[in-house]
Motif scaffolding. Structure first.
Motif, PDB file in Angstrom:
ATOM      1  N   LEU A   1      16.144 -25.954  79.259  1.00 15.99           N
ATOM      2  CA  LEU A   1      16.074 -26.042  80.721  1.00 15.99           C
ATOM      3  C   LEU A   1      17.461 -25.910  81.347  1.00 15.99           C
ATOM      4  O   LEU A   1      17.651 -25.154  82.306  1.00 15.99           O
ATOM      5  CB  LEU A   1      15.439 -27.369  81.138  1.00 15.99           C
ATOM      6  N   LEU A   2      18.413 -26.649  80.826  1.00 19.93           N
ATOM      7  CA  LEU A   2      19.759 -26.633  81.408  1.00 19.93           C
ATOM      8  C   LEU A   2      20.404 -25.263  81.273  1.00 19.93           C
ATOM      9  O   LEU A   2      21.038 -24.768  82.219  1.00 19.93           O
ATOM     10  CB  LEU A   2      20.619 -27.701  80.748  1.00 19.93           C
ATOM     11  N   ASN A   3      20.245 -24.637  80.123  1.00 18.74           N
ATOM     12  CA  ASN A   3      20.838 -23.311  79.942  1.00 18.74           C
ATOM     13  C   ASN A   3      20.157 -22.269  80.819  1.00 18.74           C
ATOM     14  O   ASN A   3      20.813 -21.371  81.352  1.00 18.74           O
ATOM     15  CB  ASN A   3      20.784 -22.918  78.468  1.00 18.74           C
ATOM     16  N   THR A   4      18.852 -22.392  81.005  1.00 21.16           N
ATOM     17  CA  THR A   4      18.134 -21.491  81.905  1.00 21.16           C
ATOM     18  C   THR A   4      18.627 -21.639  83.338  1.00 21.16           C
ATOM     19  O   THR A   4      18.674 -20.660  84.101  1.00 21.16           O
ATOM     20  CB  THR A   4      16.618 -21.770  81.846  1.00 21.16           C
ATOM     21  N   GLN A   5      19.035 -22.853  83.700  1.00 16.80           N
ATOM     22  CA  GLN A   5      19.527 -23.125  85.051  1.00 16.80           C
ATOM     23  C   GLN A   5      20.991 -22.709  85.238  1.00 16.80           C
ATOM     24  O   GLN A   5      21.539 -22.862  86.326  1.00 16.80           O
ATOM     25  CB  GLN A   5      19.375 -24.617  85.354  1.00 16.80           C
ATOM     26  N   GLY A   6      21.612 -22.203  84.181  1.00 10.93           N
ATOM     27  CA  GLY A   6      22.986 -21.720  84.301  1.00 10.93           C
ATOM     28  C   GLY A   6      24.056 -22.686  83.842  1.00 10.93           C
ATOM     29  O   GLY A   6      25.253 -22.401  83.969  1.00 10.93           O
ATOM     30  N   HIS A   7      23.641 -23.838  83.303  1.00 19.44           N
ATOM     31  CA  HIS A   7      24.606 -24.782  82.767  1.00 19.44           C
ATOM     32  C   HIS A   7      24.924 -24.408  81.315  1.00 19.44           C
ATOM     33  O   HIS A   7      24.264 -23.553  80.713  1.00 19.44           O
ATOM     34  CB  HIS A   7      24.054 -26.202  82.854  1.00 19.44           C
ATOM     35  N   GLU A   8      25.916 -25.072  80.748  1.00 19.44           N
ATOM     36  CA  GLU A   8      26.282 -24.839  79.353  1.00 19.44           C
ATOM     37  C   GLU A   8      25.922 -26.089  78.551  1.00 19.44           C
ATOM     38  O   GLU A   8      26.717 -27.026  78.443  1.00 19.44           O
ATOM     39  CB  GLU A   8      27.769 -24.526  79.234  1.00 19.44           C
ATOM     40  N   ALA A   9      24.701 -26.114  78.016  1.00 15.26           N
ATOM     41  CA  ALA A   9      24.217 -27.257  77.257  1.00 15.26           C
ATOM     42  C   ALA A   9      24.232 -26.919  75.773  1.00 15.26           C
ATOM     43  O   ALA A   9      23.689 -25.891  75.355  1.00 15.26           O
ATOM     44  CB  ALA A   9      22.807 -27.630  77.693  1.00 15.26           C
ATOM     45  N   VAL A  10      24.829 -27.803  74.986  1.00 12.17           N
ATOM     46  CA  VAL A  10      24.949 -27.575  73.540  1.00 12.17           C
ATOM     47  C   VAL A  10      24.240 -28.713  72.805  1.00 12.17           C
ATOM     48  O   VAL A  10      24.524 -29.890  73.056  1.00 12.17           O
ATOM     49  CB  VAL A  10      26.423 -27.505  73.113  1.00 12.17           C
ATOM     50  N   PRO A  11      23.324 -28.374  71.891  1.00 12.82           N
ATOM     51  CA  PRO A  11      22.629 -29.418  71.121  1.00 12.82           C
ATOM     52  C   PRO A  11      23.483 -29.913  69.960  1.00 12.82           C
ATOM     53  O   PRO A  11      24.162 -29.125  69.294  1.00 12.82           O
ATOM     54  CB  PRO A  11      21.378 -28.696  70.612  1.00 12.82           C
ATOM     55  N   HIS A  12      23.426 -31.216  69.716  1.00 12.99           N
ATOM     56  CA  HIS A  12      24.145 -31.817  68.592  1.00 12.99           C
ATOM     57  C   HIS A  12      23.193 -32.724  67.819  1.00 12.99           C
ATOM     58  O   HIS A  12      22.435 -33.489  68.409  1.00 12.99           O
ATOM     59  CB  HIS A  12      25.348 -32.625  69.084  1.00 12.99           C
ATOM     60  N   SER A  13      23.262 -32.629  66.495  1.00 10.86           N
ATOM     61  CA  SER A  13      22.414 -33.446  65.624  1.00 10.86           C
ATOM     62  C   SER A  13      22.997 -33.410  64.223  1.00 10.86           C
ATOM     63  O   SER A  13      24.014 -32.755  63.972  1.00 10.86           O
ATOM     64  CB  SER A  13      20.980 -32.910  65.621  1.00 10.86           C
ATOM     65  N   ILE A  14      22.353 -34.101  63.308  1.00 19.90           N
ATOM     66  CA  ILE A  14      22.776 -34.055  61.904  1.00 19.90           C
ATOM     67  C   ILE A  14      22.840 -32.611  61.421  1.00 19.90           C
ATOM     68  O   ILE A  14      23.761 -32.209  60.699  1.00 19.90           O
ATOM     69  CB  ILE A  14      21.804 -34.867  61.025  1.00 19.90           C
ATOM     70  N   SER A  15      21.878 -31.802  61.838  1.00 27.92           N
ATOM     71  CA  SER A  15      21.817 -30.411  61.365  1.00 27.92           C
ATOM     72  C   SER A  15      22.965 -29.563  61.877  1.00 27.92           C
ATOM     73  O   SER A  15      23.261 -28.502  61.319  1.00 27.92           O
ATOM     74  CB  SER A  15      20.479 -29.773  61.766  1.00 27.92           C
ATOM     75  N   THR A  16      23.636 -30.001  62.945  1.00 25.93           N
ATOM     76  CA  THR A  16      24.788 -29.259  63.469  1.00 25.93           C
ATOM     77  C   THR A  16      26.113 -29.916  63.060  1.00 25.93           C
ATOM     78  O   THR A  16      27.170 -29.537  63.552  1.00 25.93           O
ATOM     79  CB  THR A  16      24.732 -29.157  65.004  1.00 25.93           C
ATOM     80  N   GLY A  17      26.028 -30.933  62.185  1.00 27.08           N
ATOM     81  CA  GLY A  17      27.238 -31.573  61.689  1.00 27.08           C
ATOM     82  C   GLY A  17      27.711 -32.767  62.491  1.00 27.08           C
ATOM     83  O   GLY A  17      28.856 -33.204  62.331  1.00 27.08           O
ATOM     84  N   VAL A  18      26.834 -33.328  63.339  1.00 29.90           N
ATOM     85  CA  VAL A  18      27.207 -34.483  64.152  1.00 29.90           C
ATOM     86  C   VAL A  18      26.361 -35.681  63.732  1.00 29.90           C
ATOM     87  O   VAL A  18      25.133 -35.636  63.788  1.00 29.90           O
ATOM     88  CB  VAL A  18      27.017 -34.197  65.658  1.00 29.90           C
ATOM     89  N   ASP A  19      27.020 -36.748  63.319  1.00 29.40           N
ATOM     90  CA  ASP A  19      26.343 -37.957  62.860  1.00 29.40           C
ATOM     91  C   ASP A  19      26.742 -39.113  63.773  1.00 29.40           C
ATOM     92  O   ASP A  19      27.887 -39.580  63.739  1.00 29.40           O
ATOM     93  CB  ASP A  19      26.731 -38.263  61.417  1.00 29.40           C
TER      94      ASP A  19
END
Length: 243
Positions: free
Chosen positions: A19-37
């Motif tokens: 939703l945020l990226n569709t609205q023109g914002h820069e939203a980045v997902p973070h989780s264990i799978s992306t190396g963030v604990d």
């Protein structure tokens, strides 16, 4: 606007990011799978850096007493990183009535999560939502056998995950509330009726039996899990969602 979404690959998080990226914002997902604990702190500072907003949608892997340690440690790590990075708005997702169910470990843990954020140094918003429609099947499975589903008559106000995500995204790009915003679905049912509707719509022949001692929601007093007053009422009806 740059937004770090912790838990951004999950049910709600992935929708918020889209939703945020569709609205023109820069939203980045973070989780264990992306190396963030969020428990060990690995990758948290780097993920938080240079963001205007942080959204925490991570969840405890258990609903028991250990959930308090998860929310305490994760929030301590995330709030400290947000303060260090100069984040201007920190958003979490919680549960309507969470502070009124002291007999449930998980609800006490979520209330602790809210408290840590509210007492921290970063401007914040807490979005409290009612029970997700996507989790109703799981709720029924807790007290079911091959013939019967036992449920208490606890009032439940189911909300679609997409509607929760839309509210979180809207709140995130607005000014910090420094308080709580409640959101719920448009209809309220006794959990027993919700169970019957769900089974019937799915062609499940099992019957629902009223048992006020059955399952987690048996510990919920009255209608505390439903919205009151000036809450946002989401548009998606449960029957429409089921169909």
């Amino acid at each position: 606007m740059k937004v770090a979404v912790f838990g951004g690959t999950g049910l709600i998080g992935s929708k918020v990011v889209d939703l945020l990226n569709t609205q023109g914002h820069e939203a980045v997902p973070h989780s264990i799978s992306t190396g963030v604990d969020v428990i060990t702190g690995e990758g948290v500072d780097k993920a938080m850096a240079d963001n205007d907003v942080a959204i925490n949608l991570t969840n405890s892997p258990t609903f028991d007493a250990a959930s308090a340690d998860f929310f305490r440690t994760s929030m301590d790590n995330l709030v400290a990183a947000a303060d260090k990075a100069g984040v201007r708005h920190f958003v979490i997702l919680s549960i309507v009535g969470v502070d009124q169910v002291p007999n449930l470990d998980y609800y006490r843990a979520k209330a602790l999560q809210e408290l840590i954020l509210a007492n921290g140094p970063v401007p914040y918003s807490i979005v409290r939502a009612t029970q997700f429609m996507e989790f109703i099947d799981s709720v029924l499975s807790w007290t079911a056998d091959d013939e019967t589903v036992r449920l208490p008559s606890t009032p439940i106000q189911p909300i679609a995950a997409a509607d929760v995500a839309a509210t979180v995204a809207e709140v995130a790009v607005g000014a910090p509330i420094n308080g709580v915003l409640n959101v719920g679905g448009p209809d309220t049912y006794p959990l027993t009726e919700l169970g019957r509707i769900t089974l019937s719509t799915k062609g499940d022949q099992r019957s629902v039996t009223v048992d006020e001692t059955a399952g987690m929601f048996a510990a919920v007093p009255g209608d505390v899990l439903t919205t009151k007053g000036d809450a946002i009422i989401a548009p998606t009806h449960y029957l429409d969602w089921l169909r």
